[in-house]
Design a protein around this motif. Structure first.
Motif, PDB file in Angstrom:
ATOM      1  N   ASN A 140       0.850  -1.197   0.000  1.00 52.17           N
ATOM      2  CA  ASN A 140       0.000   0.000   0.000  1.00 52.17           C
ATOM      3  C   ASN A 140       0.886   1.248   0.000  1.00 52.17           C
ATOM      4  O   ASN A 140       0.947   1.982   0.976  1.00 52.17           O
ATOM      5  CB  ASN A 140      -0.952  -0.007   1.194  1.00 52.17           C
ATOM      6  CG  ASN A 140      -2.006   1.067   1.106  1.00 52.17           C
ATOM      7  OD1 ASN A 140      -1.984   1.910   0.199  1.00 52.17           O
ATOM      8  ND2 ASN A 140      -2.922   1.074   2.044  1.00 52.17           N
ATOM      9  N   LEU A 141       1.588   1.425  -1.091  1.00 50.17           N
ATOM     10  CA  LEU A 141       2.492   2.554  -1.262  1.00 50.17           C
ATOM     11  C   LEU A 141       2.189   3.160  -2.625  1.00 50.17           C
ATOM     12  O   LEU A 141       2.045   2.449  -3.605  1.00 50.17           O
ATOM     13  CB  LEU A 141       3.940   2.057  -1.198  1.00 50.17           C
ATOM     14  CG  LEU A 141       5.011   3.114  -1.035  1.00 50.17           C
ATOM     15  CD1 LEU A 141       6.195   2.532  -0.300  1.00 50.17           C
ATOM     16  CD2 LEU A 141       5.446   3.695  -2.341  1.00 50.17           C
ATOM     17  N   ARG A 142       2.098   4.476  -2.657  1.00 45.71           N
ATOM     18  CA  ARG A 142       1.753   5.182  -3.896  1.00 45.71           C
ATOM     19  C   ARG A 142       2.697   6.364  -4.079  1.00 45.71           C
ATOM     20  O   ARG A 142       2.953   7.121  -3.141  1.00 45.71           O
ATOM     21  CB  ARG A 142       0.312   5.669  -3.805  1.00 45.71           C
ATOM     22  CG  ARG A 142      -0.166   6.430  -4.999  1.00 45.71           C
ATOM     23  CD  ARG A 142      -1.604   6.912  -4.758  1.00 45.71           C
ATOM     24  NE  ARG A 142      -2.079   7.655  -5.871  1.00 45.71           N
ATOM     25  CZ  ARG A 142      -2.970   7.230  -6.743  1.00 45.71           C
ATOM     26  NH1 ARG A 142      -3.510   6.043  -6.599  1.00 45.71           N
ATOM     27  NH2 ARG A 142      -3.342   7.982  -7.749  1.00 45.71           N
ATOM     28  N   ILE A 143       3.205   6.503  -5.301  1.00 44.34           N
ATOM     29  CA  ILE A 143       4.015   7.666  -5.649  1.00 44.34           C
ATOM     30  C   ILE A 143       3.111   8.580  -6.471  1.00 44.34           C
ATOM     31  O   ILE A 143       2.633   8.197  -7.536  1.00 44.34           O
ATOM     32  CB  ILE A 143       5.270   7.283  -6.437  1.00 44.34           C
ATOM     33  CG1 ILE A 143       6.128   6.293  -5.642  1.00 44.34           C
ATOM     34  CG2 ILE A 143       6.075   8.541  -6.783  1.00 44.34           C
ATOM     35  CD1 ILE A 143       7.316   5.745  -6.410  1.00 44.34           C
TER      36      ILE A 143
ATOM     37  N   ASP B  30       3.508  14.291  -8.398  1.00 40.67           N
ATOM     38  CA  ASP B  30       4.481  15.321  -8.006  1.00 40.67           C
ATOM     39  C   ASP B  30       5.756  14.724  -7.414  1.00 40.67           C
ATOM     40  O   ASP B  30       6.650  15.450  -6.983  1.00 40.67           O
ATOM     41  CB  ASP B  30       3.851  16.305  -7.023  1.00 40.67           C
ATOM     42  CG  ASP B  30       3.500  15.685  -5.670  1.00 40.67           C
ATOM     43  OD1 ASP B  30       3.716  14.465  -5.461  1.00 40.67           O
ATOM     44  OD2 ASP B  30       3.000  16.430  -4.802  1.00 40.67           O
ATOM     45  N   GLY B  31       5.849  13.382  -7.369  1.00 38.75           N
ATOM     46  CA  GLY B  31       7.030  12.715  -6.841  1.00 38.75           C
ATOM     47  C   GLY B  31       6.981  12.424  -5.357  1.00 38.75           C
ATOM     48  O   GLY B  31       7.924  11.853  -4.810  1.00 38.75           O
ATOM     49  N   SER B  32       5.889  12.775  -4.690  1.00 34.74           N
ATOM     50  CA  SER B  32       5.782  12.504  -3.246  1.00 34.74           C
ATOM     51  C   SER B  32       5.380  11.048  -3.013  1.00 34.74           C
ATOM     52  O   SER B  32       4.643  10.461  -3.801  1.00 34.74           O
ATOM     53  CB  SER B  32       4.777  13.460  -2.587  1.00 34.74           C
ATOM     54  OG  SER B  32       3.477  13.274  -3.116  1.00 34.74           O
ATOM     55  N   TRP B  33       5.882  10.496  -1.932  1.00 31.39           N
ATOM     56  CA  TRP B  33       5.643   9.100  -1.580  1.00 31.39           C
ATOM     57  C   TRP B  33       4.648   9.032  -0.432  1.00 31.39           C
ATOM     58  O   TRP B  33       4.795   9.733   0.575  1.00 31.39           O
ATOM     59  CB  TRP B  33       6.954   8.437  -1.181  1.00 31.39           C
ATOM     60  CG  TRP B  33       7.907   8.221  -2.320  1.00 31.39           C
ATOM     61  CD1 TRP B  33       8.374   9.154  -3.197  1.00 31.39           C
ATOM     62  CD2 TRP B  33       8.490   6.989  -2.710  1.00 31.39           C
ATOM     63  NE1 TRP B  33       9.216   8.576  -4.107  1.00 31.39           N
ATOM     64  CE2 TRP B  33       9.308   7.244  -3.824  1.00 31.39           C
ATOM     65  CE3 TRP B  33       8.419   5.689  -2.217  1.00 31.39           C
ATOM     66  CZ2 TRP B  33      10.047   6.253  -4.457  1.00 31.39           C
ATOM     67  CZ3 TRP B  33       9.152   4.700  -2.848  1.00 31.39           C
ATOM     68  CH2 TRP B  33       9.951   4.986  -3.958  1.00 31.39           C
ATOM     69  N   TRP B  34       3.653   8.163  -0.568  1.00 32.92           N
ATOM     70  CA  TRP B  34       2.593   7.994   0.429  1.00 32.92           C
ATOM     71  C   TRP B  34       2.453   6.518   0.780  1.00 32.92           C
ATOM     72  O   TRP B  34       2.530   5.654  -0.096  1.00 32.92           O
ATOM     73  CB  TRP B  34       1.267   8.498  -0.132  1.00 32.92           C
ATOM     74  CG  TRP B  34       1.239   9.980  -0.365  1.00 32.92           C
ATOM     75  CD1 TRP B  34       2.015  10.708  -1.222  1.00 32.92           C
ATOM     76  CD2 TRP B  34       0.400  10.926   0.283  1.00 32.92           C
ATOM     77  NE1 TRP B  34       1.710  12.040  -1.156  1.00 32.92           N
ATOM     78  CE2 TRP B  34       0.712  12.198  -0.237  1.00 32.92           C
ATOM     79  CE3 TRP B  34      -0.602  10.815   1.232  1.00 32.92           C
ATOM     80  CZ2 TRP B  34       0.072  13.346   0.174  1.00 32.92           C
ATOM     81  CZ3 TRP B  34      -1.246  11.956   1.647  1.00 32.92           C
ATOM     82  CH2 TRP B  34      -0.903  13.211   1.124  1.00 32.92           C
ATOM     83  N   HIS B  35       2.248   6.235   2.064  1.00 31.07           N
ATOM     84  CA  HIS B  35       2.031   4.868   2.537  1.00 31.07           C
ATOM     85  C   HIS B  35       0.731   4.837   3.329  1.00 31.07           C
ATOM     86  O   HIS B  35       0.541   5.652   4.238  1.00 31.07           O
ATOM     87  CB  HIS B  35       3.207   4.411   3.408  1.00 31.07           C
ATOM     88  CG  HIS B  35       3.082   3.010   3.879  1.00 31.07           C
ATOM     89  ND1 HIS B  35       2.780   2.688   5.181  1.00 31.07           N
ATOM     90  CD2 HIS B  35       3.187   1.832   3.208  1.00 31.07           C
ATOM     91  CE1 HIS B  35       2.728   1.381   5.306  1.00 31.07           C
ATOM     92  NE2 HIS B  35       2.969   0.832   4.124  1.00 31.07           N
TER      93      HIS B  35
END
Length: 187
Positions: A32-35, A38-43
């Motif tokens: 459950n990780l999404r880039i 805009d290049g930001s990383w979210w978990h």
């Protein structure tokens, strides 16, 4: 995937990119990780609290036939990427070539091996991208794109169209085409 152990190992080897192309573990599943574009990383729907973790994971990222995957010698986890996983945030011209730096300090020379191409974002905008490593590409940040446009020159093609672009490492790279109105020509 033990993040703290990976961070420690990365610090021991000086933060180099590991030989991901030599690691072929089976797909472990989806993480459950999404880039974001805009290049930001979210978990799990939250931005990464520790930028050092995103920097580490970026060194483990490659594009496989299964999609974008984080890879270690024993695990391979597929993640979601909105557009491209990297963003070129700096551009510099020296030694007769343009050099780009991503948000994670990858440095790429614009040349025949790393050509600039214009592709569509998920929103349908035509924006340049640059191959970086292991199937990954970087979208040019808007400021970098404007820097290149400012340095660009116009060339007329054989078909009468005019494109703008720039030279780097002895190669011509197009940034886009001018329409008749933009080039000051009358129909």
């Amino acid at each position: 995937m033990n993040i703290d152990r990976l961070l420690l190992q990365r610090d021991e080897v000086g933060g180099t990119i590991p030989p991901l192309d030599q690691w072929q573990p089976p797909l472990s599943g989806d993480m459950n990780l999404r880039i974001h574009a805009d290049g930001s990383w979210w978990h799990e729907g939250q931005p990464f609290a520790r930028p050092k973790v995103a920097r580490l994971l970026a060194t483990l990222l490659r594009l496989d036939e299964d999609g974008y995957c984080l890879v270690t010698p024993v695990e391979r986890w597929r993640i979601e990427v909105e557009d491209l996983p990297l963003v070129a945030v700096e551009a510099d011209f020296h030694d007769d070539a343009w050099w780009f730096t991503t948000q994670f300090d990858d440095v790429v020379r614009l040349d025949a091996e790393h050509p600039l191409s214009v592709t569509l974002t998920p929103q349908g905008e035509a924006v340049p991208q640059l191959p970086v490593r292991f199937g990954l590409a970087a979208r040019l940040h808007r400021n970098v794109y404007y820097q290149l446009v400012d340095a660009a020159e116009a060339r007329e093609n054989d078909d009468g169209t005019t494109e703008i672009g720039l030279m780097s490492a002895g190669q011509w790279f197009a940034l886009g085409q001018l329409d008749d109105e933009a080039s000051g020509e009358t129909p």
